[in-house]
Write a protein that holds these residues in place. Structure first.
Motif, short mmCIF file in Angstrom:
data_model
loop_
_atom_site.label_atom_id
_atom_site.label_comp_id
_atom_site.label_asym_id
_atom_site.label_seq_id
_atom_site.Cartn_x
_atom_site.Cartn_y
_atom_site.Cartn_z
N ASP A 13 0.69 -1.15 -0.11
CA ASP A 13 -0.08 -0.30 0.19
C ASP A 13 1.13 1.48 0.06
N SER A 14 1.95 0.83 0.74
CA SER A 14 3.18 2.33 0.83
C SER A 14 3.48 2.93 -0.97
N LEU A 15 3.02 1.82 -1.28
CA LEU A 15 3.92 2.21 -2.92
C LEU A 15 2.85 2.36 -3.91
N LEU A 16 1.76 2.53 -3.48
CA LEU A 16 0.77 2.79 -4.87
C LEU A 16 1.04 4.19 -5.03
N SER A 17 1.35 4.74 -4.51
CA SER A 17 1.50 6.39 -5.43
C SER A 17 2.61 5.86 -6.48
N GLY A 22 4.80 5.03 -12.01
CA GLY A 22 5.68 4.51 -12.68
C GLY A 22 4.95 3.84 -14.27
N PHE A 23 4.04 3.33 -13.94
CA PHE A 23 2.40 3.69 -15.11
C PHE A 23 2.32 4.79 -16.05
N ASN A 24 1.90 6.12 -15.47
CA ASN A 24 1.52 6.66 -16.35
C ASN A 24 3.30 6.89 -17.04
N GLY A 28 2.87 6.12 -21.04
CA GLY A 28 2.63 7.81 -21.39
C GLY A 28 2.17 8.11 -23.36
N ASP A 29 3.73 6.61 -23.97
CA ASP A 29 3.72 6.32 -25.34
C ASP A 29 2.43 5.80 -25.88
N TYR A 30 2.38 4.73 -25.09
CA TYR A 30 1.94 3.68 -25.17
C TYR A 30 0.81 3.95 -26.30
N LYS A 31 0.63 2.97 -27.10
CA LYS A 31 -0.70 2.77 -28.44
C LYS A 31 -1.68 3.18 -28.05
N TYR A 32 -1.96 2.53 -26.46
CA TYR A 32 -3.30 2.53 -25.81
C TYR A 32 -2.76 2.93 -24.55
N GLY A 33 -2.42 3.62 -24.87
CA GLY A 33 -2.15 4.10 -23.26
C GLY A 33 -3.14 5.02 -22.52
N ALA A 34 -3.16 5.23 -21.21
CA ALA A 34 -4.37 6.04 -20.34
C ALA A 34 -3.75 6.65 -18.97
N GLN A 35 -3.71 7.67 -19.13
CA GLN A 35 -2.81 8.17 -17.45
C GLN A 35 -3.96 8.42 -16.52
N MET A 36 -4.11 7.59 -15.98
CA MET A 36 -4.28 7.52 -14.33
C MET A 36 -3.82 8.56 -13.03
N ASP A 37 -5.31 8.77 -12.70
CA ASP A 37 -4.94 9.61 -10.91
C ASP A 37 -5.08 7.95 -9.81
N GLU A 38 -4.61 8.19 -8.91
CA GLU A 38 -4.76 7.05 -8.19
C GLU A 38 -6.33 6.63 -7.94
N PRO A 39 -6.74 7.08 -8.06
CA PRO A 39 -8.40 6.44 -7.62
C PRO A 39 -8.45 5.14 -8.84
N GLN A 40 -8.34 6.19 -9.64
CA GLN A 40 -9.04 5.24 -11.53
C GLN A 40 -7.65 4.37 -11.30
N PHE A 41 -6.56 4.26 -10.70
CA PHE A 41 -5.41 3.38 -11.13
C PHE A 41 -5.89 2.16 -10.22
N LEU A 45 -6.30 -1.38 -11.66
CA LEU A 45 -5.63 -3.26 -10.37
C LEU A 45 -7.20 -3.47 -10.37
N ALA A 46 -8.18 -3.33 -9.42
CA ALA A 46 -9.04 -3.90 -9.26
C ALA A 46 -9.40 -5.42 -10.52
N ARG A 47 -10.19 -4.39 -10.93
CA ARG A 47 -10.61 -5.06 -12.57
C ARG A 47 -9.63 -6.24 -13.76
N SER A 48 -8.91 -5.68 -13.42
CA SER A 48 -7.53 -6.26 -13.96
C SER A 48 -7.29 -7.77 -12.80
N GLY A 49 -7.34 -7.68 -11.42
CA GLY A 49 -7.61 -9.61 -10.67
C GLY A 49 -5.99 -8.83 -10.73
N VAL A 50 -5.42 -7.83 -11.51
CA VAL A 50 -3.56 -7.20 -10.63
C VAL A 50 -3.15 -7.62 -9.18
N ASP A 51 -2.67 -7.70 -8.64
CA ASP A 51 -2.23 -9.12 -7.48
C ASP A 51 -0.46 -7.68 -7.59
#
Length: 296
Positions: A13-17, A22-24, A28-41, A45-51
């Motif tokens: 949790d301490s590394l969420l920011s 790091g994701f953004n 940032g230059d990815y073909k289907y990239g998206a920039q997100m704030d922390e709530p969106q991120f 993560l939850a919808r991707s099942g990412v741990d």
């Protein structure tokens, strides 16, 4: 894993920011990239099942501060793992840091009991394909990104299509599928979207012959609905090619103003011909690759 200017850490949790940064930075230059704030991120993560516990963040020191400049995101399901994204900020590429991120998550998920690690890479992303191949990943199959380019197609079908309970639809549609879906359209992941899903049941002569599950997404134009097809299936053992066409044609007739997308449908899917005949076009394709962690 570190040197004086960078280090790799696993999630907490301490590394969420740092993960969000790091994701953004990396995408940032990815073909289907998206920039997100922390709530969106967090929602992503939850919808991707990412741990995050098994995911890695690349930290780079800028003066005395450490900043997130890359990520390797991982979902884990018992003996199977999936890398949902690998990216490093452009200024730090070609330094072997993407390789180090991949090696780090491979060790981490193997220690957690995973025997296989899967990922998808855009077919035209030669540097990423070269990296994964050099790490021992082998291609499994092609996955197609389909999309409609116009609404109100000249398609009319009289099959009965009724709104259905999404939870029931998910259970039934995956019981009928013969071809393993891509990870992000697996039953486990689709169920993570349950509260927002729309589902339809196709019937003929009082018999259920098809199911389809859709996710409404943000319209690009006011008043024009957009729906992403998350899962679909037709009654096995019958004329499945015809049923596939009936299901998609009925959906487009039922939602004549909607624009549709379908991500990572296997190229050998029984729906390929039906997608082409109901106004979908191939937008892009990815290559699904796999690494056997037991041989590392």
């Amino acid at each position: 894993m570190q040197n004086g200017d960078w280090r790799i850490e696993f999630g907490s949790d301490s590394l969420l920011s740092a993960f969000c940064a790091g994701f953004n930075a990396g995408f940032g230059d990815y073909k289907y990239g998206a920039q997100m704030d922390e709530p969106q991120f967090v929602k992503f993560l939850a919808r991707s099942g990412v741990d995050l516990q098994h995911s890695a963040v690349l930290l780079h020191r800028n003066n005395r501060e450490w900043q997130g400049v890359g990520v390797a995101l991982v979902a884990l399901d018992e003996e199977h793992a999936w890398c949902s994204g690998l990216a490093v900020t452009p200024s730090l590429r070609n330094m072997g840091l993407g390789r180090r991120l991949m090696e780090a998550i491979q060790v981490k998920v193997a220690q957690a009991g995973a025997k296989m690690l899967r990922l998808e890479v855009l077919a035209d992303n030669a540097p990423a394909r070269q990296l994964y191949t050099s790490l021992g990943y082998t291609p499994l199959r092609n996955l197609i990104y389909w999309r409609t380019i116009s609404a109100s197609p000249d398609i009319h079908w009289d099959a009965e299509l009724h709104a259905a309970n999404p939870a029931e639809a998910i259970e039934r549609v995956f019981a009928w599928q013969r071809l393993a879906p891509a990870w992000q359209r697996s039953q486990r992941v689709v169920a993570l979207y349950l509260d927002d899903l729309w589902a339809y049941r196709m019937q003929h002569g009082g018999k259920t012959t098809g199911w389809i599950v859709c996710l409404p997404t943000e319209p690009k134009r006011p008043g024009q609905p957009r729906l992403r097809i998350m899962a679909m299936g037709v009654h096995p053992g019958e004329d499945e090619t015809t049923l596939a066409h009936q299901l998609l044609a009925s959906l487009r007739t039922h939602q004549p103003d909607a624009m549709f997308s379908l991500i990572n449908e296997p190229e050998e899917s029984i729906f390929t011909e039906a997608l082409e005949s109901t106004g979908f076009i191939e937008v892009d394709r990815q290559i699904e690759m796999v690494q056997c962690l037991e041989t590392l």
